[in-house]
Scaffold this motif. Structure first.
Motif, PDB file in Angstrom:
ATOM      1  N   GLY A   1       4.510   0.316   0.975  1.00  0.00           N
ATOM      2  CA  GLY A   1       5.232   0.639  -0.249  1.00  0.00           C
ATOM      3  C   GLY A   1       6.247   1.739   0.032  1.00  0.00           C
ATOM      4  N   PHE A   2       7.084   2.052  -0.960  1.00  0.00           N
ATOM      5  CA  PHE A   2       7.851   3.306  -0.974  1.00  0.00           C
ATOM      6  C   PHE A   2       9.071   3.333  -0.056  1.00  0.00           C
ATOM      7  CE2 PHE A   2       7.514   8.058   0.375  1.00  0.00           C
ATOM      8  CZ  PHE A   2       8.212   8.527  -0.725  1.00  0.00           C
ATOM      9  N   ILE A   3       9.090   2.532   1.024  1.00  0.00           N
ATOM     10  CA  ILE A   3      10.152   2.742   2.019  1.00  0.00           C
ATOM     11  C   ILE A   3      11.034   1.517   2.225  1.00  0.00           C
ATOM     12  CG2 ILE A   3       8.752   4.463   3.217  1.00  0.00           C
ATOM     13  CD1 ILE A   3       8.202   2.481   5.433  1.00  0.00           C
TER      14      ILE A   3
ATOM     15  N   GLY B   1      11.802   7.085  -4.020  1.00  0.00           N
ATOM     16  CA  GLY B   1      11.406   8.107  -5.007  1.00  0.00           C
ATOM     17  C   GLY B   1       9.893   8.201  -5.073  1.00  0.00           C
ATOM     18  N   ARG B   2       9.380   9.396  -5.427  1.00  0.00           N
ATOM     19  CA  ARG B   2       7.931   9.594  -5.456  1.00  0.00           C
ATOM     20  C   ARG B   2       7.264   8.561  -6.350  1.00  0.00           C
ATOM     21  NH1 ARG B   2       5.577  14.118  -3.322  1.00  0.00           N
ATOM     22  NH2 ARG B   2       3.821  12.662  -3.249  1.00  0.00           N
ATOM     23  N   GLY B   3       6.154   8.045  -5.909  1.00  0.00           N
ATOM     24  CA  GLY B   3       5.468   6.995  -6.661  1.00  0.00           C
ATOM     25  C   GLY B   3       6.108   5.617  -6.483  1.00  0.00           C
ATOM     26  N   GLY B   4       7.028   5.509  -5.492  1.00  0.00           N
ATOM     27  CA  GLY B   4       7.857   4.304  -5.383  1.00  0.00           C
ATOM     28  C   GLY B   4       7.151   3.037  -4.922  1.00  0.00           C
ATOM     29  N   SER B   5       5.880   3.109  -4.512  1.00  0.00           N
ATOM     30  CA  SER B   5       5.210   1.874  -4.076  1.00  0.00           C
ATOM     31  C   SER B   5       5.043   0.882  -5.225  1.00  0.00           C
ATOM     32  CB  SER B   5       3.833   2.194  -3.493  1.00  0.00           C
ATOM     33  OG  SER B   5       3.950   3.116  -2.454  1.00  0.00           O
ATOM     34  N   ASP B   6       4.940   1.389  -6.439  1.00  0.00           N
ATOM     35  CA  ASP B   6       4.886   0.468  -7.603  1.00  0.00           C
ATOM     36  C   ASP B   6       6.161  -0.377  -7.628  1.00  0.00           C
ATOM     37  OD1 ASP B   6       2.633   1.901  -8.444  1.00  0.00           O
ATOM     38  OD2 ASP B   6       3.785   3.188  -9.800  1.00  0.00           O
TER      39      ASP B   6
ATOM     40  N   VAL C   1      -1.277  12.484   1.600  1.00  0.00           N
ATOM     41  CA  VAL C   1      -0.523  12.460   2.857  1.00  0.00           C
ATOM     42  C   VAL C   1       0.973  12.686   2.638  1.00  0.00           C
ATOM     43  CG1 VAL C   1       0.180  10.973   4.791  1.00  0.00           C
ATOM     44  CG2 VAL C   1      -2.243  11.167   4.156  1.00  0.00           C
ATOM     45  N   THR C   2       1.559  12.081   1.587  1.00  0.00           N
ATOM     46  CA  THR C   2       3.009  12.289   1.383  1.00  0.00           C
ATOM     47  C   THR C   2       3.296  13.771   1.118  1.00  0.00           C
ATOM     48  OG1 THR C   2       3.112  10.059   0.492  1.00  0.00           O
ATOM     49  CG2 THR C   2       5.034  11.438   0.133  1.00  0.00           C
ATOM     50  N   ASP C   3       2.451  14.405   0.310  1.00  0.00           N
ATOM     51  CA  ASP C   3       2.644  15.855   0.063  1.00  0.00           C
ATOM     52  C   ASP C   3       2.548  16.627   1.383  1.00  0.00           C
ATOM     53  OD1 ASP C   3       2.967  15.534  -2.619  1.00  0.00           O
ATOM     54  OD2 ASP C   3       0.889  15.995  -3.151  1.00  0.00           O
TER      55      ASP C   3
ATOM     56  N   VAL D   1       0.811  -1.223   0.000  1.00  0.00           N
ATOM     57  CA  VAL D   1       0.000   0.000   0.000  1.00  0.00           C
ATOM     58  C   VAL D   1       0.840   1.266   0.000  1.00  0.00           C
ATOM     59  CG1 VAL D   1      -2.060  -1.006   1.066  1.00  0.00           C
ATOM     60  CG2 VAL D   1      -0.247  -0.095   2.538  1.00  0.00           C
ATOM     61  N   SER D   2       0.285   2.293  -0.661  1.00  0.00           N
ATOM     62  CA  SER D   2       0.834   3.652  -0.602  1.00  0.00           C
ATOM     63  C   SER D   2       0.270   4.339   0.637  1.00  0.00           C
ATOM     64  CB  SER D   2       0.365   4.464  -1.810  1.00  0.00           C
ATOM     65  OG  SER D   2       0.853   3.934  -2.991  1.00  0.00           O
ATOM     66  N   ALA D   3       0.703   5.569   0.845  1.00  0.00           N
ATOM     67  CA  ALA D   3       0.066   6.414   1.862  1.00  0.00           C
ATOM     68  C   ALA D   3      -1.318   6.825   1.352  1.00  0.00           C
ATOM     69  CB  ALA D   3       0.925   7.654   2.076  1.00  0.00           C
ATOM     70  N   LEU D   4      -2.246   7.200   2.263  1.00  0.00           N
ATOM     71  CA  LEU D   4      -3.536   7.726   1.822  1.00  0.00           C
ATOM     72  C   LEU D   4      -3.273   8.952   0.939  1.00  0.00           C
ATOM     73  CD1 LEU D   4      -5.659   7.761   5.137  1.00  0.00           C
ATOM     74  CD2 LEU D   4      -5.109   5.824   3.689  1.00  0.00           C
TER      75      LEU D   4
ATOM     76  N   GLY E   1       3.645   8.048   6.210  1.00  0.00           N
ATOM     77  CA  GLY E   1       2.426   7.895   5.402  1.00  0.00           C
ATOM     78  C   GLY E   1       2.086   6.424   5.197  1.00  0.00           C
ATOM     79  N   GLU E   2       3.057   5.672   4.701  1.00  0.00           N
ATOM     80  CA  GLU E   2       2.834   4.253   4.430  1.00  0.00           C
ATOM     81  C   GLU E   2       2.738   3.460   5.739  1.00  0.00           C
ATOM     82  OE1 GLU E   2       4.307   6.204   2.351  1.00  0.00           O
ATOM     83  OE2 GLU E   2       3.542   5.589   0.392  1.00  0.00           O
ATOM     84  N   ARG E   3       3.482   3.888   6.759  1.00  0.00           N
ATOM     85  CA  ARG E   3       3.439   3.149   8.032  1.00  0.00           C
ATOM     86  C   ARG E   3       2.055   3.270   8.675  1.00  0.00           C
ATOM     87  NH1 ARG E   3       8.783   5.721  10.465  1.00  0.00           N
ATOM     88  NH2 ARG E   3       8.324   4.558  12.361  1.00  0.00           N
TER      89      ARG E   3
HETATM   90  N1  ASP Z   1       3.286   7.791  -1.062  1.00  0.00           N
HETATM   91  C1  ASP Z   1       4.399   7.916  -1.987  1.00  0.00           C
HETATM   92  C2  ASP Z   1       4.172   9.118  -2.905  1.00  0.00           C
HETATM   93  O1  ASP Z   1       3.167   9.788  -2.803  1.00  0.00           O
HETATM   94  C3  ASP Z   1       4.648   6.659  -2.763  1.00  0.00           C
HETATM   95  C4  ASP Z   1       3.541   6.191  -3.664  1.00  0.00           C
HETATM   96  O2  ASP Z   1       2.417   6.696  -3.597  1.00  0.00           O
HETATM   97  O3  ASP Z   1       3.799   5.271  -4.463  1.00  0.00           O
HETATM   98  O4  ASP Z   1       5.025   9.405  -3.708  1.00  0.00           O
END
Ligand code: ASP
Ligand code: ADP
Ligand code: MG
Length: 440
Positions: free
Chosen positions: A181-183, A195-200, A43-45, A37-40, A117-119
């Protein structure tokens, strides 16, 4: 075993989390999927804004309240216990309160702050799933072997991590793991982000580690589309995409996939599906190694806010080792270039505009004249049919006759033709090209 990743919008509210849970349940056949999972959403922003609050001269407290309330609302809407994420919230408060000025916001500190966020989301989602009868348990990726280098903000997985992840998650047990994800963490136990979007990327790393039969990326659109649907309303789903095309698209700006997502999947030949949480019955996109004889254009992508660096010397042609020196200079400053085009007297490269180029320019000026153009965008036509379109460039240029094209470049694999335009012209360029190549 399959890996299912849910993006921020897909789990952005109690209603969405219920939908995601139903989707996970529908996949619980032969064994438990691994859920990432990503953050809601948002939330990361907000965490980044919280960290930067003191620098901007604002009191960061408002942001912390917003983050707390954002999670409490979802927890309460799901009927879960409020204390569920209090440990993380108080740790976040402590980390944020250590930032008193710009000098305190190092990439390492920012990664720790972003990790919350992810935690928090993983704990909420696991708790909701458990309440709904799924034996789910939250798992921080670094406790499941996600070992990275120390490139804070853009960390990469270390080769040894794959074995650790397999040992932690590879056996089908009673628990369904809901992984952040992401961490990750580096060898010193410090938290890093991919990196941003890193949960993929997390999902595909885990997929490759456990030898998953499939990686599913659940997002807010019907798979990879012929263009970003936020720019082109009539963009259509592309059913089948090759690893090479998807990789190219992700690297040149199609936000639907983190740039590195495809690499681990390629290594184990694992199909990646992009699916829509808001429209789960849609077929989405399947990404595989070989897509047969499809000689078509797949999509138009766009990367905003880039800089073009023109490096000019009338003597270049005569100077032995000039290009080597130019690229060594980029390397010296840890800057990786996106697009390169050369002539006898000029080298042009593009870079993400966020990079600080002052040192680079000073160094390059020792060997050439340097000019930087900012606020540019790269627009790319991608597809394995490009090589068969003899009219490709003339079609692109006649379509964009009213747009000033700064620079062009094609990939050696012949599946990408990119051009650089002013950032303000980018959306129009994408729309015009979409109309020319897809008819609407
Ligand atoms: N939460 C992180 C972001 O906003 C990672 C992700 O969403 O994949 O970049
Ligand atoms: P998530 O939070 O699920 O990871 P992202 O916002 O990172 O979702 O990625 C999905 C978004 O990617 C879409 O909402 C869409 O606007 C954007 N996008 C850009 N290019 C494309 C494309 N070619 N096909 C589909 N979506 C795209
Ligand atoms: Mg994303």
């Amino acid at each position: 075993m399959i890996v299912m990743k849910f993006g921020g919008t897909s789990i952005g509210s109690a209603e969405q989390i219920r939908k995601a849970t139903a989707i996970v349940r529908s996949r619980m056949g032969k064994g438990n999927p691994i859920v990432v999972v990503s953050a809601l959403s948002g939330v990361t922003d907000a965490l980044i804004a919280l960290a930067n609050g003191p620098q901007a001269g604002r009191h960061a407290e408002g942001k912390l309240d917003w983050i707390r309330e954002r999670h409490y609302k979802v927890i309460s809407d799901l009927g879960l216990k409020k204390g569920l994420i209090d440990k993380e919230l108080s740790q976040l408060d402590k980390s944020a309160s250590r930032i008193n000025g710009p000098g305190d916001i190092t990439p390492k500190v920012l990664d720790t702050i972003m990790s919350f966020g992810e935690r928090m989301s993983s704990r909420i989602i696991a708790a909701h799933m458990a309440e709904s009868g799924i034996p789910a348990a939250a798992c921080d990726a670094y406790d499941a072997g996600m070992l990275t280098n120390s490139d804070f903000g853009n960390a990469d997985i270390l080769p040894g991590a794959y074995r650790l992840i397999r040992a932690a998650l590879g056996k089908d047990g009673p628990d369904l793991h809901v992984v952040t994800g992401f961490i990750g963490k580096n060898g010193r136990g410090e938290i890093t982000t991919l990196g941003r979007g890193g949960s993929d990327y997390t999902a595909s790393i885990i997929g490759a580690a456990v030898g998953a039969e499939r990686i599913e990326i659940w997002t807010d659109v019907d798979g990879i589309m012929t263009a970003d649907p936020r720019i082109v309303k009539s963009a259509r789903n592309v059913r089948l995409v090759s690893y090479a095309e998807a990789s190219e698209l992700a690297f040149i700006g199609a936000k639907v996939l983190h740039p590195k997502t495809i690499l681990p999947a390629i290594s184990k030949n694992i199909p990646v599906r992009i699916l829509n949480t808001f429209n789960p019955s849609h077929r989405g996109t399947t990404i595989v190694r070989c897509i047969g004889n499809r000689k078509r254009i797949a999509s138009i992508a766009c990367k905003r806010r880039i800089s073009v660096i023109n490096i000019h010397t009338p003597k270049m042609f005569l100077m032995h080792g000039f290009l080597r020196r130019v690229f060594e200079t980029f390397d010296m400053f840890g800057l990786s270039v996106d697009m390169v085009s050369t002539s006898e007297v000029n080298v042009s490269v593009t870079l993400d505009q966020r990079h600080d180029t002052r040192g680079l320019v000073k160094e390059l000026e020792k060997i050439a004249e340097v000019e930087i153009k900012s606020n540019m965008a790269m627009v790319s036509v991608v597809g394995n049919g490009l090589a068969y379109r003899t009219d490709l460039l003339s079609r692109i240029f006649s379509t964009l006759s009213s747009v000033a094209v700064e620079m062009t470049s094609s990939s050696t694999s012949e599946i990408n033709q990119s051009l650089v335009v002013k950032d303000g012209d980018a959306d129009d360029a994408v729309r015009h090209l979409h109309k020319a190549f897809f008819g609407s």
